[in-house]
Design an enzyme around this catalytic site. Structure first.
Site, PDB file in Angstrom:
ATOM      1  N   LYS A  75       3.363   8.046  -9.653  1.00  0.00           N
ATOM      2  CA  LYS A  75       4.310   8.779 -10.501  1.00  0.00           C
ATOM      3  C   LYS A  75       3.754   8.996 -11.902  1.00  0.00           C
ATOM      4  CE  LYS A  75       8.687   8.137  -8.139  1.00  0.00           C
ATOM      5  NZ  LYS A  75      10.071   7.657  -8.189  1.00  0.00           N
TER       6      LYS A  75
ATOM      7  N   LYS B  68       2.965  11.767   2.838  1.00  0.00           N
ATOM      8  CA  LYS B  68       4.363  11.464   3.151  1.00  0.00           C
ATOM      9  C   LYS B  68       5.250  12.691   2.901  1.00  0.00           C
ATOM     10  CE  LYS B  68       7.026   9.399   0.071  1.00  0.00           C
ATOM     11  NZ  LYS B  68       7.726   8.480  -0.852  1.00  0.00           N
TER      12      LYS B  68
ATOM     13  N   LYS C  56      10.564  14.824  -1.263  1.00  0.00           N
ATOM     14  CA  LYS C  56      11.445  15.807  -1.914  1.00  0.00           C
ATOM     15  C   LYS C  56      10.697  16.668  -2.912  1.00  0.00           C
ATOM     16  CE  LYS C  56      15.499  12.880  -2.107  1.00  0.00           C
ATOM     17  NZ  LYS C  56      16.011  11.731  -2.826  1.00  0.00           N
TER      18      LYS C  56
HETATM   19  P1  TYM Z   1      14.009   6.823  -2.271  1.00  0.00           P
HETATM   20  O1  TYM Z   1      15.228   7.363  -2.904  1.00  0.00           O
HETATM   21  O2  TYM Z   1      12.688   7.395  -2.652  1.00  0.00           O
HETATM   22  O3  TYM Z   1      14.118   6.925  -0.698  1.00  0.00           O
HETATM   23  C1  TYM Z   1      15.244   6.432   0.014  1.00  0.00           C
HETATM   24  C2  TYM Z   1      14.794   5.831   1.333  1.00  0.00           C
HETATM   25  O4  TYM Z   1      14.102   6.801   2.124  1.00  0.00           O
HETATM   26  C3  TYM Z   1      12.860   6.254   2.575  1.00  0.00           C
HETATM   27  N1  TYM Z   1      11.875   7.351   2.687  1.00  0.00           N
HETATM   28  C4  TYM Z   1      11.181   7.629   3.801  1.00  0.00           C
HETATM   29  N2  TYM Z   1      11.167   7.035   5.013  1.00  0.00           N
HETATM   30  C5  TYM Z   1      10.346   7.576   5.948  1.00  0.00           C
HETATM   31  N3  TYM Z   1       9.551   8.652   5.728  1.00  0.00           N
HETATM   32  C6  TYM Z   1       9.523   9.278   4.528  1.00  0.00           C
HETATM   33  N4  TYM Z   1       8.758  10.337   4.330  1.00  0.00           N
HETATM   34  C7  TYM Z   1      10.375   8.756   3.490  1.00  0.00           C
HETATM   35  N5  TYM Z   1      10.615   9.121   2.209  1.00  0.00           N
HETATM   36  C8  TYM Z   1      11.531   8.257   1.735  1.00  0.00           C
HETATM   37  C9  TYM Z   1      12.470   5.257   1.485  1.00  0.00           C
HETATM   38  O5  TYM Z   1      11.564   4.295   1.983  1.00  0.00           O
HETATM   39  C10 TYM Z   1      13.819   4.662   1.132  1.00  0.00           C
HETATM   40  O6  TYM Z   1      14.158   3.622   2.030  1.00  0.00           O
HETATM   41  N6  TYM Z   1      13.263   2.573  -4.772  1.00  0.00           N
HETATM   42  C11 TYM Z   1      14.045   3.191  -3.723  1.00  0.00           C
HETATM   43  C12 TYM Z   1      15.527   3.158  -3.971  1.00  0.00           C
HETATM   44  C13 TYM Z   1      16.074   1.797  -4.232  1.00  0.00           C
HETATM   45  C14 TYM Z   1      16.267   0.769  -3.281  1.00  0.00           C
HETATM   46  C15 TYM Z   1      16.840  -0.309  -4.002  1.00  0.00           C
HETATM   47  C16 TYM Z   1      16.024   0.685  -1.918  1.00  0.00           C
HETATM   48  C17 TYM Z   1      16.496   1.329  -5.448  1.00  0.00           C
HETATM   49  N7  TYM Z   1      16.972   0.053  -5.298  1.00  0.00           N
HETATM   50  C18 TYM Z   1      17.149  -1.514  -3.371  1.00  0.00           C
HETATM   51  C19 TYM Z   1      16.327  -0.531  -1.286  1.00  0.00           C
HETATM   52  C20 TYM Z   1      16.888  -1.597  -2.008  1.00  0.00           C
HETATM   53  C21 TYM Z   1      13.618   4.655  -3.614  1.00  0.00           C
HETATM   54  O7  TYM Z   1      13.134   5.239  -4.540  1.00  0.00           O
HETATM   55  O8  TYM Z   1      13.972   5.247  -2.437  1.00  0.00           O
END
Ligand code: TYM
Length: 335
Positions: free
Chosen positions: A117, A199, A202
Site C-alpha cells: 500500500k 489477487k 477492488k
Molecule cells: P478486506 O476488506 O481487504 O477484505 C475482506 C475479506 O475478503 C478477503 N479477500 C479475499 N479472499 C479471497 N480472494 C481474494 N482475492 C480476496 N480479497 C479479499 C480478505 O482476506 C478478507 O477476509 N484487514 C481486513 C479487514 C479487517 C479484519 C479485522 C478482518 C479489519 N479488522 C479483524 C478480520 C478480523 C481487510 O482489509 O479485509
C-alpha cells in the site's frame, strides 16, 4: 446472538471501500452466514481501517451503509450475529492504543500489505497505514475471538494479532484469547481474471479483472468470457494453468462440484464453454444477493435499527475486555 458460553467466538471484518469483489465473497463473506448457528459470530464494517488510505467522506458514508446491507444480503442475520460499524464502538480505538504499546516497529515494518500500500500511495504513507494491523488485532482481541474467517491475504496480520496477544498475556498476565485463522480450503485467494498471478482486488484498474458482487448478470458473463487463460484448451486443475485453475476454484465453490467432476463435465469441450458456464453459475448465484441488497437499501430505518443494536451489543462485550486491559497495564479505575 444467542449468549451461549460453550460456543466458540468468531470475529471478522471487511473494509467499506466499494462493492465487494467475488474474492471478498468467496474468500470470506460467503462463509459468515454459514457459521452463525455453530458459533457466536461478531462481524464488523471496518470504516476506521478504510481511512488509512484517502477516502471521499461522502462516499465512505455511503459505502459503509452499503457494506452493512451487503453482509446481510450475503447471509449475516443481525438477530443471530452481532453486526456493527467499527467507528460506533469506542473500545476498538481504546484497545488499539494499549496494543500498539505491545507491538514492535520491526514487526509492523515486515507487513507485506503495508509495503504494497505504501508503494501504491507514496504521497500518503501515514502512521495509520503503518499501525493498521494493531487496530485489526484490537478488533479481534476485544471479543476474545477464537476464530477469524479471512482470505489468505490476511494471514500475516492474523499472525501479528496472535503475537501481540501472547506478548501482552506474558507481560501482564492472561487476558486475551490467541485467535486462529479460519481460511477456506478452496477460494482463499481468488485471482484477477486478467492476470491470474495477481489477487482479485477492488482497486484493480482494469475493470475486466474483477467481478463485483452487484455486477449485472450480462456484465459478469462478459468478464468471465474475457478471462485470461493459457494456450492449451483442456479444462484441468494444474499449477502451470493458473487462469483455468482460478476459474475452476470459483466454479467449484459456487456449484459445490469437486475438480475431478468439473474436469469430466468439460472433457472434450473448449475453454469457451467452460468460461460461459462459470459466468452463468456466478451470475445465477449472486442474483438473490443483488435482490436482497436492493430490498435492504430501500429500508434505511431498518438498517439503522440493526447497526445501532449491533454496536450496543459489541460495546457490552468489548468494554469488559478493555476495562481488564486498563487494569492490567496499571491505569487507575475511573469509576
Ligand atoms: P478486506 O476488506 O481487504 O477484505 C475482506 C475479506 O475478503 C478477503 N479477500 C479475499 N479472499 C479471497 N480472494 C481474494 N482475492 C480476496 N480479497 C479479499 C480478505 O482476506 C478478507 O477476509 N484487514 C481486513 C479487514 C479487517 C479484519 C479485522 C478482518 C479489519 N479488522 C479483524 C478480520 C478480523 C481487510 O482489509 O479485509
Amino acid at each position: 446472538m444467542s449468549e451461549q458460553e460453550n460456543k466458540k467466538i468468531i470475529f471478522s471484518g471487511i473494509q467499506p471501500t466499494g462493492t465487494f469483489t467475488l474474492g471478498n465473497y468467496i474468500g470470506a463473506v460467503s462463509h459468515w452466514g454459514k457459521l452463525q448457528d455453530e458459533y457466536n459470530c461478531i462481524y464488523s464494517i471496518v470504516d476506521m481501517h478504510a481511512i488509512t488510505v484517502r477516502q471521499d467522506p461522502v462516499k465512505l458514508r455511503q459505502h459503509t451503509l452499503e457494506a452493512y446491507a451487503l453482509i446481510m444480503a450475503c447471509g449475516v442475520d443481525p438477530k443471530k450475529s452481532i453486526a456493527f460499524i467499527q467507528s460506533h464502538v469506542r473500545t476498538h480505538a481504546e484497545l488499539n492504543w494499549i496494543l500498539a504499546c505491545s507491538t514492535q516497529f520491526g514487526e509492523l515494518s515486515r507487513m507485506t500489505q503495508f509495503k504494497d500500500k505504501s508503494a501504491k500511495h507514496p504521497d500518503d504513507i501515514n502512521a495509520g497505514l503503518f499501525t493498521y494491523p494493531v487496530l485489526m488485532a484490537a478488533d479481534i482481541l476485544a471479543y476474545k475471538a477464537d476464530l477469524v474467517p479471512v482470505g489468505v491475504d490476511q494471514k500475516q496480520h492474523l499472525e501479528l494479532a496472535r503475537n501481540v496477544a501472547q506478548r501482552f498475556n506474558s507481560k501482564y498476565g492472561e487476558l486475551f484469547t490467541v485467535p486462529d485463522a479460519y481460511i477456506p480450503k478452496v477460494g482463499a485467494k481468488v485471482m484477477s481474471l486478467q492476470d491470474p498471478e495477481k489477487k482479485m482486488s477492488k482497486s484493480d484498474e482494469n475493470p475486466n479483472a474483477c467481478i463485483y458482487i452487484l455486477d449485472e448478470p450480462d456484465v459478469i458473463i462478459r468478464k468471465f468470457k474475457r478471462a485470461v487463460t493459457d494456450s492449451d484448451s483442456v479444462v484441468r486443475y494444474a499449477e502451470d494453468k493458473p487462469g483455468i485453475s482460478n476459474l475452476m476454484s470459483i466454479y467449484s465453490v459456487i456449484t459445490g462440484k469437486d475438480y475431478a467432476s468439473i474436469e469430466r463435465e468439460f472433457d472434450g469441450k473448449g475453454y469457451g464453454d467452460f468460461k460461459l458456464a462459470v459466468g452463468e453459475a456466478v451470475a445465477d448465484h449472486l442474483k438473490p444477493v443483488r435482490d436482497e441488497f436492493a430490498r435492504l437499501m430501500a429500508d434505511k430505518a431498518y438498517l439503522k435499527e440493526c447497526y445501532t443494536a449491533g454496536a450496543q451489543a459489541a460495546l457490552n462485550i468489548s468494554r469488559k475486555t478493555v476495562a481488564k486491559a486498563y487494569r492490567k497495564v496499571g491505569f487507575v479505575d475511573s469509576m
